[in-house]
Motif scaffolding. Structure first.
Motif, PDB file in Angstrom:
ATOM      1  N   TYR A 124       0.852  -1.180   0.000  1.00  0.00           N
ATOM      2  CA  TYR A 124       0.000   0.000   0.000  1.00  0.00           C
ATOM      3  C   TYR A 124       0.891   1.233   0.000  1.00  0.00           C
ATOM      4  CZ  TYR A 124      -3.889   3.109   1.382  1.00  0.00           C
ATOM      5  OH  TYR A 124      -4.833   4.107   1.428  1.00  0.00           O
ATOM      6  N   LYS A 125       1.351   1.594  -1.178  1.00  0.00           N
ATOM      7  CA  LYS A 125       2.231   2.741  -1.338  1.00  0.00           C
ATOM      8  C   LYS A 125       1.404   4.028  -1.290  1.00  0.00           C
ATOM      9  CE  LYS A 125       6.127   4.078  -4.269  1.00  0.00           C
ATOM     10  NZ  LYS A 125       6.896   3.759  -5.503  1.00  0.00           N
ATOM     11  N   PRO A 126       1.825   5.067  -0.585  1.00  0.00           N
ATOM     12  CA  PRO A 126       3.129   5.278   0.069  1.00  0.00           C
ATOM     13  C   PRO A 126       3.128   4.966   1.568  1.00  0.00           C
ATOM     14  CG  PRO A 126       1.960   7.353  -0.010  1.00  0.00           C
ATOM     15  CD  PRO A 126       1.033   6.324  -0.617  1.00  0.00           C
ATOM     16  N   TYR A 127       2.162   4.188   2.027  1.00  0.00           N
ATOM     17  CA  TYR A 127       2.029   3.950   3.466  1.00  0.00           C
ATOM     18  C   TYR A 127       2.887   2.795   3.967  1.00  0.00           C
ATOM     19  CZ  TYR A 127      -1.824   7.120   2.803  1.00  0.00           C
ATOM     20  OH  TYR A 127      -2.571   8.221   2.476  1.00  0.00           O
ATOM     21  N   CYS A 128       2.846   1.683   3.277  1.00  0.00           N
ATOM     22  CA  CYS A 128       3.663   0.537   3.684  1.00  0.00           C
ATOM     23  C   CYS A 128       3.849  -0.365   2.469  1.00  0.00           C
ATOM     24  CB  CYS A 128       3.028  -0.211   4.855  1.00  0.00           C
ATOM     25  SG  CYS A 128       1.247  -0.449   4.745  1.00  0.00           S
ATOM     26  N   TYR A 129       5.089  -0.540   2.051  1.00  0.00           N
ATOM     27  CA  TYR A 129       5.384  -1.307   0.850  1.00  0.00           C
ATOM     28  C   TYR A 129       6.846  -1.740   0.870  1.00  0.00           C
ATOM     29  CZ  TYR A 129       7.492   3.097  -0.723  1.00  0.00           C
ATOM     30  OH  TYR A 129       8.259   4.221  -0.809  1.00  0.00           O
ATOM     31  N   ILE A 130       7.208  -2.576  -0.074  1.00  0.00           N
ATOM     32  CA  ILE A 130       8.590  -3.023  -0.211  1.00  0.00           C
ATOM     33  C   ILE A 130       9.235  -2.218  -1.332  1.00  0.00           C
ATOM     34  CG2 ILE A 130      10.112  -4.990  -0.603  1.00  0.00           C
ATOM     35  CD1 ILE A 130       8.390  -5.151   1.954  1.00  0.00           C
ATOM     36  N   TYR A 175       5.088   5.488   5.033  1.00  0.00           N
ATOM     37  CA  TYR A 175       4.676   6.306   6.182  1.00  0.00           C
ATOM     38  C   TYR A 175       4.585   5.497   7.470  1.00  0.00           C
ATOM     39  CZ  TYR A 175       1.616   9.299   9.032  1.00  0.00           C
ATOM     40  OH  TYR A 175       1.072  10.051  10.037  1.00  0.00           O
ATOM     41  N   GLU A 176       3.942   4.321   7.404  1.00  0.00           N
ATOM     42  CA  GLU A 176       3.794   3.497   8.607  1.00  0.00           C
ATOM     43  C   GLU A 176       5.163   3.166   9.205  1.00  0.00           C
ATOM     44  OE1 GLU A 176       0.940   2.757   9.918  1.00  0.00           O
ATOM     45  OE2 GLU A 176      -0.495   3.076   8.302  1.00  0.00           O
ATOM     46  N   TYR A 177       6.081   2.758   8.344  1.00  0.00           N
ATOM     47  CA  TYR A 177       7.413   2.371   8.809  1.00  0.00           C
ATOM     48  C   TYR A 177       8.142   3.558   9.435  1.00  0.00           C
ATOM     49  CZ  TYR A 177      12.267   0.861   8.748  1.00  0.00           C
ATOM     50  OH  TYR A 177      13.558   0.583   9.108  1.00  0.00           O
ATOM     51  N   GLU A 178       8.029   4.737   8.811  1.00  0.00           N
ATOM     52  CA  GLU A 178       8.714   5.914   9.336  1.00  0.00           C
ATOM     53  C   GLU A 178       8.137   6.331  10.693  1.00  0.00           C
ATOM     54  OE1 GLU A 178      11.415   7.151   8.155  1.00  0.00           O
ATOM     55  OE2 GLU A 178      11.430   5.911   6.347  1.00  0.00           O
ATOM     56  N   VAL A 179       6.818   6.254  10.830  1.00  0.00           N
ATOM     57  CA  VAL A 179       6.190   6.596  12.118  1.00  0.00           C
ATOM     58  C   VAL A 179       6.595   5.583  13.186  1.00  0.00           C
ATOM     59  CG1 VAL A 179       4.014   6.873  13.358  1.00  0.00           C
ATOM     60  CG2 VAL A 179       4.251   7.808  11.053  1.00  0.00           C
ATOM     61  N   LEU A 180       6.569   4.305  12.826  1.00  0.00           N
ATOM     62  CA  LEU A 180       6.959   3.266  13.776  1.00  0.00           C
ATOM     63  C   LEU A 180       8.417   3.425  14.208  1.00  0.00           C
ATOM     64  CD1 LEU A 180       5.144   0.232  12.142  1.00  0.00           C
ATOM     65  CD2 LEU A 180       4.782   1.021  14.488  1.00  0.00           C
ATOM     66  N   SER A 181       9.279   3.779  13.276  1.00  0.00           N
ATOM     67  CA  SER A 181      10.694   3.987  13.611  1.00  0.00           C
ATOM     68  C   SER A 181      10.849   5.139  14.592  1.00  0.00           C
ATOM     69  CB  SER A 181      11.495   4.266  12.335  1.00  0.00           C
ATOM     70  OG  SER A 181      11.485   3.148  11.473  1.00  0.00           O
ATOM     71  N   ALA A 182      10.057   6.196  14.400  1.00  0.00           N
ATOM     72  CA  ALA A 182      10.107   7.332  15.321  1.00  0.00           C
ATOM     73  C   ALA A 182       9.581   6.940  16.697  1.00  0.00           C
ATOM     74  CB  ALA A 182       9.296   8.492  14.746  1.00  0.00           C
ATOM     75  N   LYS A 232       0.717 -14.038  17.068  1.00  0.00           N
ATOM     76  CA  LYS A 232       1.985 -14.095  16.340  1.00  0.00           C
ATOM     77  C   LYS A 232       2.662 -12.738  16.374  1.00  0.00           C
ATOM     78  CE  LYS A 232       3.873 -15.008  11.709  1.00  0.00           C
ATOM     79  NZ  LYS A 232       3.549 -15.380  10.310  1.00  0.00           N
ATOM     80  N   TYR A 233       1.852 -11.673  16.317  1.00  0.00           N
ATOM     81  CA  TYR A 233       2.364 -10.308  16.319  1.00  0.00           C
ATOM     82  C   TYR A 233       1.986  -9.589  17.613  1.00  0.00           C
ATOM     83  CZ  TYR A 233       2.302 -11.396  11.305  1.00  0.00           C
ATOM     84  OH  TYR A 233       2.462 -11.995  10.089  1.00  0.00           O
ATOM     85  N   ASP A 234       2.827  -8.634  17.991  1.00  0.00           N
ATOM     86  CA  ASP A 234       2.521  -7.798  19.150  1.00  0.00           C
ATOM     87  C   ASP A 234       1.746  -6.547  18.745  1.00  0.00           C
ATOM     88  OD1 ASP A 234       4.060  -9.208  21.350  1.00  0.00           O
ATOM     89  OD2 ASP A 234       5.656  -8.896  19.882  1.00  0.00           O
ATOM     90  N   ALA A 235       1.967  -6.090  17.518  1.00  0.00           N
ATOM     91  CA  ALA A 235       1.284  -4.900  17.014  1.00  0.00           C
ATOM     92  C   ALA A 235       1.167  -5.000  15.503  1.00  0.00           C
ATOM     93  CB  ALA A 235       2.053  -3.640  17.397  1.00  0.00           C
ATOM     94  N   ILE A 236       0.156  -4.324  14.949  1.00  0.00           N
ATOM     95  CA  ILE A 236      -0.019  -4.321  13.495  1.00  0.00           C
ATOM     96  C   ILE A 236      -0.301  -2.897  13.023  1.00  0.00           C
ATOM     97  CG2 ILE A 236      -0.805  -6.708  13.369  1.00  0.00           C
ATOM     98  CD1 ILE A 236      -3.680  -5.683  13.082  1.00  0.00           C
ATOM     99  N   ALA A 237       0.036  -2.644  11.736  1.00  0.00           N
ATOM    100  CA  ALA A 237      -0.131  -1.302  11.181  1.00  0.00           C
ATOM    101  C   ALA A 237      -0.367  -1.356   9.679  1.00  0.00           C
ATOM    102  CB  ALA A 237       1.110  -0.460  11.473  1.00  0.00           C
ATOM    103  N   GLN A 238      -1.389  -0.658   9.236  1.00  0.00           N
ATOM    104  CA  GLN A 238      -1.606  -0.338   7.821  1.00  0.00           C
ATOM    105  C   GLN A 238      -2.855   0.547   7.713  1.00  0.00           C
ATOM    106  OE1 GLN A 238      -1.366  -3.183   4.454  1.00  0.00           O
ATOM    107  NE2 GLN A 238      -3.088  -2.066   3.554  1.00  0.00           N
TER     108      GLN A 238
END
Length: 267
Positions: free
Chosen positions: A43-49, A58-65, A93-99
């Motif tokens: 789901y670009k630009p929110y979460c993608y490879i 965006y999700e990855y950058e927010v999570l990193s912060a 399996k996961y502790d948290a999820i984001a999208q």
């Protein structure tokens, strides 16, 4: 005399060793707890490879912060399909999820939501530009929508159908790529879908100026991070970090840099 001197030396060494051990124990930092965060992968630009095979958006950058503000945790990431996020969280399996996950009553019963939101998510009926006469869900009786599996819009459309017997909207679901979804709309396989303004703008830039939104919002909501039900400790930690990112302006900066505008509080 020699024995006395030897005893003094031994006692001094023991005392020094004990002092050193105590100092080391005080200096040693507590080990950060590892948590596994699952993030959508398409789901670009929110979460993608990205082209290097790395998680981006965006999700990855927010999570990193958020990770930087929580030294008690060490984040590990697993990119996956959107629908797999919820099943993985349910199975612990996961502790948290984001999208860009929105609220609905069914989800709220199953999972723990952050109290703090981090993006608005206001969606509209989305059709081809030449489409006329559609301004509300009531105008879509008998018409067909395409909605991705797990999308929150599916819950709203199904709820609409329950409340409007005889005027139901046909709904087709799947896990199609953006290319496939756009092709289906252009070929009139589906009459409409549901999107945010910013997603429509992005699709129009990529596929030509062919889409428009119409009518009032189908839903006016925001996005949340989700956790296993009852894990309020991790939720509260995330909430504190999100509040700090809002206060410092960092969340706004990430939104502008990655999504192209400040969508943290408005559309």
């Amino acid at each position: 005399m020699k024995k006395s001197i030897t005893k003094i030396i031994i006692a001094t060494l023991i005392a020094a060793t004990m002092t050193s051990s105590v100092f080391a124990a005080k200096e040693k930092k507590p080990k950060a707890k590892k948590i596994l965060v699952a993030v959508g992968n398409a789901y670009k630009p929110y979460c993608y490879i990205d082209e290097k095979g790395k998680l981006a958006g965006y999700e990855y950058e927010v999570l990193s912060a958020i990770d930087e503000l929580l030294p008690q945790y060490e984040f590990e990431y697993e990119p996956t399909q959107f629908t797999s996020l919820f099943s993985g969280l349910s199975q612990k399996k996961y502790d948290a999820i984001a999208q860009q996950i929105e609220y609905n009553p069914d989800r709220y019963e199953r999972y723990e939501f952050t109290k703090e939101t981090y993006t608005t998510f206001i969606t509209y009926i989305t059709v081809l530009k030449e489409t006329q006469g559609i301004n509300s869900l009531e105008d879509l009786s008998g018409k067909t929508a395409y909605i991705s599996n797990g999308d929150n819009s599916l819950w709203y459309l199904e709820d609409f159908n329950k409340k409007h017997p005889g005027k139901e909207i046909k709904i087709e679901t799947g896990n199609l790529s953006t290319d496939e979804r756009m092709a289906g709309l252009k070929s009139h396989r589906w009459d409409f879908t549901v999107s945010t303004k910013r997603d429509v703008e992005s699709r129009n830039k990529e596929y030509g100026d062919i889409l428009k939104i119409t009518g009032k919002p189908v839903q006016t909501s925001s996005t949340y991070f989700l956790f296993q039900k009852g894990n309020t400790e991790l939720r509260d930690a995330f909430d504190g970090a999100i509040r700090e990112l809002k206060k410092s302006g960092k969340l706004r900066e990430i939104s502008i840099a990655v999504i192209g505008g400040d969508y943290t509080e408005s559309e």
